[in-house]
Design a protein around this motif. Structure first.
Motif, PDB file in Angstrom:
ATOM      1  N   TRP A  16       0.833  -1.211   0.000  1.00 42.03           N
ATOM      2  CA  TRP A  16       0.000   0.000   0.000  1.00 42.03           C
ATOM      3  C   TRP A  16       0.859   1.249   0.000  1.00 42.03           C
ATOM      4  O   TRP A  16       0.442   2.285  -0.519  1.00 42.03           O
ATOM      5  N   ARG A  17       2.050   1.180   0.548  1.00 41.28           N
ATOM      6  CA  ARG A  17       2.934   2.355   0.522  1.00 41.28           C
ATOM      7  C   ARG A  17       3.362   2.676  -0.908  1.00 41.28           C
ATOM      8  O   ARG A  17       3.392   3.833  -1.319  1.00 41.28           O
ATOM      9  N   LEU A  18       3.689   1.642  -1.648  1.00 48.03           N
ATOM     10  CA  LEU A  18       4.080   1.832  -3.040  1.00 48.03           C
ATOM     11  C   LEU A  18       2.903   2.378  -3.851  1.00 48.03           C
ATOM     12  O   LEU A  18       3.058   3.291  -4.658  1.00 48.03           O
ATOM     13  N   VAL A  19       1.720   1.823  -3.618  1.00 49.78           N
ATOM     14  CA  VAL A  19       0.524   2.291  -4.330  1.00 49.78           C
ATOM     15  C   VAL A  19       0.239   3.747  -3.977  1.00 49.78           C
ATOM     16  O   VAL A  19      -0.063   4.570  -4.851  1.00 49.78           O
ATOM     17  N   ALA A  20       0.340   4.110  -2.702  1.00 44.85           N
ATOM     18  CA  ALA A  20       0.102   5.501  -2.287  1.00 44.85           C
ATOM     19  C   ALA A  20       1.116   6.440  -2.932  1.00 44.85           C
ATOM     20  O   ALA A  20       0.761   7.533  -3.373  1.00 44.85           O
ATOM     21  N   LEU A  21       2.357   6.009  -3.016  1.00 51.93           N
ATOM     22  CA  LEU A  21       3.387   6.827  -3.648  1.00 51.93           C
ATOM     23  C   LEU A  21       3.065   7.071  -5.116  1.00 51.93           C
ATOM     24  O   LEU A  21       3.163   8.191  -5.615  1.00 51.93           O
ATOM     25  N   VAL A  22       2.649   6.017  -5.809  1.00 53.91           N
ATOM     26  CA  VAL A  22       2.293   6.157  -7.227  1.00 53.91           C
ATOM     27  C   VAL A  22       1.071   7.045  -7.387  1.00 53.91           C
ATOM     28  O   VAL A  22       1.018   7.899  -8.281  1.00 53.91           O
ATOM     29  N   VAL A  23       0.074   6.865  -6.517  1.00 59.03           N
ATOM     30  CA  VAL A  23      -1.156   7.666  -6.610  1.00 59.03           C
ATOM     31  C   VAL A  23      -0.862   9.144  -6.398  1.00 59.03           C
ATOM     32  O   VAL A  23      -1.459  10.006  -7.036  1.00 59.03           O
ATOM     33  N   VAL A  24       0.093   9.463  -5.541  1.00 56.78           N
ATOM     34  CA  VAL A  24       0.437  10.864  -5.290  1.00 56.78           C
ATOM     35  C   VAL A  24       1.351  11.410  -6.381  1.00 56.78           C
ATOM     36  O   VAL A  24       1.141  12.516  -6.884  1.00 56.78           O
ATOM     37  N   LEU A  25       2.353  10.649  -6.754  1.00 60.38           N
ATOM     38  CA  LEU A  25       3.346  11.157  -7.700  1.00 60.38           C
ATOM     39  C   LEU A  25       2.872  11.160  -9.152  1.00 60.38           C
ATOM     40  O   LEU A  25       3.305  12.001  -9.932  1.00 60.38           O
ATOM     41  N   PRO A  27      -0.142  11.978 -10.641  1.00 58.50           N
ATOM     42  CA  PRO A  27      -0.775  13.220 -11.106  1.00 58.50           C
ATOM     43  C   PRO A  27       0.172  14.413 -11.087  1.00 58.50           C
ATOM     44  O   PRO A  27       0.142  15.242 -11.999  1.00 58.50           O
ATOM     45  N   VAL A  28       1.015  14.489 -10.071  1.00 58.17           N
ATOM     46  CA  VAL A  28       1.952  15.608  -9.998  1.00 58.17           C
ATOM     47  C   VAL A  28       2.931  15.542 -11.165  1.00 58.17           C
ATOM     48  O   VAL A  28       3.201  16.544 -11.831  1.00 58.17           O
ATOM     49  N   SER A  29       3.449  14.351 -11.443  1.00 56.07           N
ATOM     50  CA  SER A  29       4.372  14.191 -12.566  1.00 56.07           C
ATOM     51  C   SER A  29       3.676  14.512 -13.887  1.00 56.07           C
ATOM     52  O   SER A  29       4.266  15.139 -14.764  1.00 56.07           O
ATOM     53  N   LEU A  34       3.669  16.465 -18.623  1.00 58.54           N
ATOM     54  CA  LEU A  34       2.761  16.385 -19.766  1.00 58.54           C
ATOM     55  C   LEU A  34       2.636  17.710 -20.521  1.00 58.54           C
ATOM     56  O   LEU A  34       2.714  17.716 -21.754  1.00 58.54           O
ATOM     57  N   PRO A  35       2.455  18.832 -19.835  1.00 54.52           N
ATOM     58  CA  PRO A  35       2.364  20.088 -20.589  1.00 54.52           C
ATOM     59  C   PRO A  35       3.601  20.375 -21.428  1.00 54.52           C
ATOM     60  O   PRO A  35       3.495  20.843 -22.552  1.00 54.52           O
TER      61      PRO A  35
END
Length: 192
Positions: A16-25, A27-29, A34-35
């Motif tokens: 879950w820590r890895l999943v939380a990290l991906v979920v946070v990073l 969208p920010v990335s 992306l722009p």
């Protein structure tokens, strides 16, 4: 008989820590990279002029993505960003909705403002940044990160936590281990 403890293996990192990290990073990335990859410009809306009741408004704290288009491609209803004429007294870039386009220039208005802007834009063939997408609320994170005082507080807090963790770990390591007494028939030890 003395009781000896066996070394403890560190607990594995839960998924879950890895999943939380991906979920946070993720969208920010995406908002950072992306722009750039799509040739878009981005900024954070810091005013309320476009935060009206109209659909497509831009609330304060939103990340605004825009692309430069020829002035001939603009239509009423488009949202654009520009520097107002120097005679307006406004020295920063503003974002407004195009109300009308005519021979006198482009008439703009903020969605939350009661009247059209007092100036007329005459782009003269220069490209104009047109809003492509708005991501509400995410801009507050950009604003916080860009403030040097916030960085100072975050780094100071991290240093303080690190210092406290080091001191607490050193005290626990240097403290004498409790001695276990002999085990009796009832399972209770006695101190010598």
């Amino acid at each position: 008989m003395e009781i000896a403890t066996s070394p403890q293996h560190p607990a594995s990192t839960p998924w879950w820590r890895l999943v939380a990290l991906v979920v946070v990073l993720a969208p920010v990335s995406a908002l950072v990279l992306l722009p750039v990859g799509l040739g878009l410009q981005r900024y954070v809306a810091s005013g309320d002029a476009m935060d009206g009741d109209r659909p497509g408004g831009i609330p304060r704290g939103a990340v605004v993505l825009e692309r430069e288009v020829p002035a001939d491609d603009l239509r009423p209803g488009d949202v654009i960003s520009f520097h107002p004429p120097s005679s307006s007294g406004v020295d920063r870039m503003v974002t407004r909705r195009v109300v009308s386009i005519g021979p006198g220039g482009i008439v703009t208005r903020g969605d939350a403002l009661p009247a059209a802007d007092p100036w007329r834009l005459r782009p003269g063939g220069d490209p104009v940044p047109r809003v492509v997408m708005v991501v509400p609320w995410v801009g507050y994170a950009y604003l916080v990160v860009s403030d040097p005082l916030v960085w100072l507080v975050v780094l100071g807090s991290a240093a303080a936590v690190g210092l406290l963790a080091t001191r607490t770990g050193r005290r626990a390591r240097d403290a004498p281990a409790p001695r276990a007494g002999p085990v009796t028939a009832l399972g209770r030890g006695t101190q010598p």
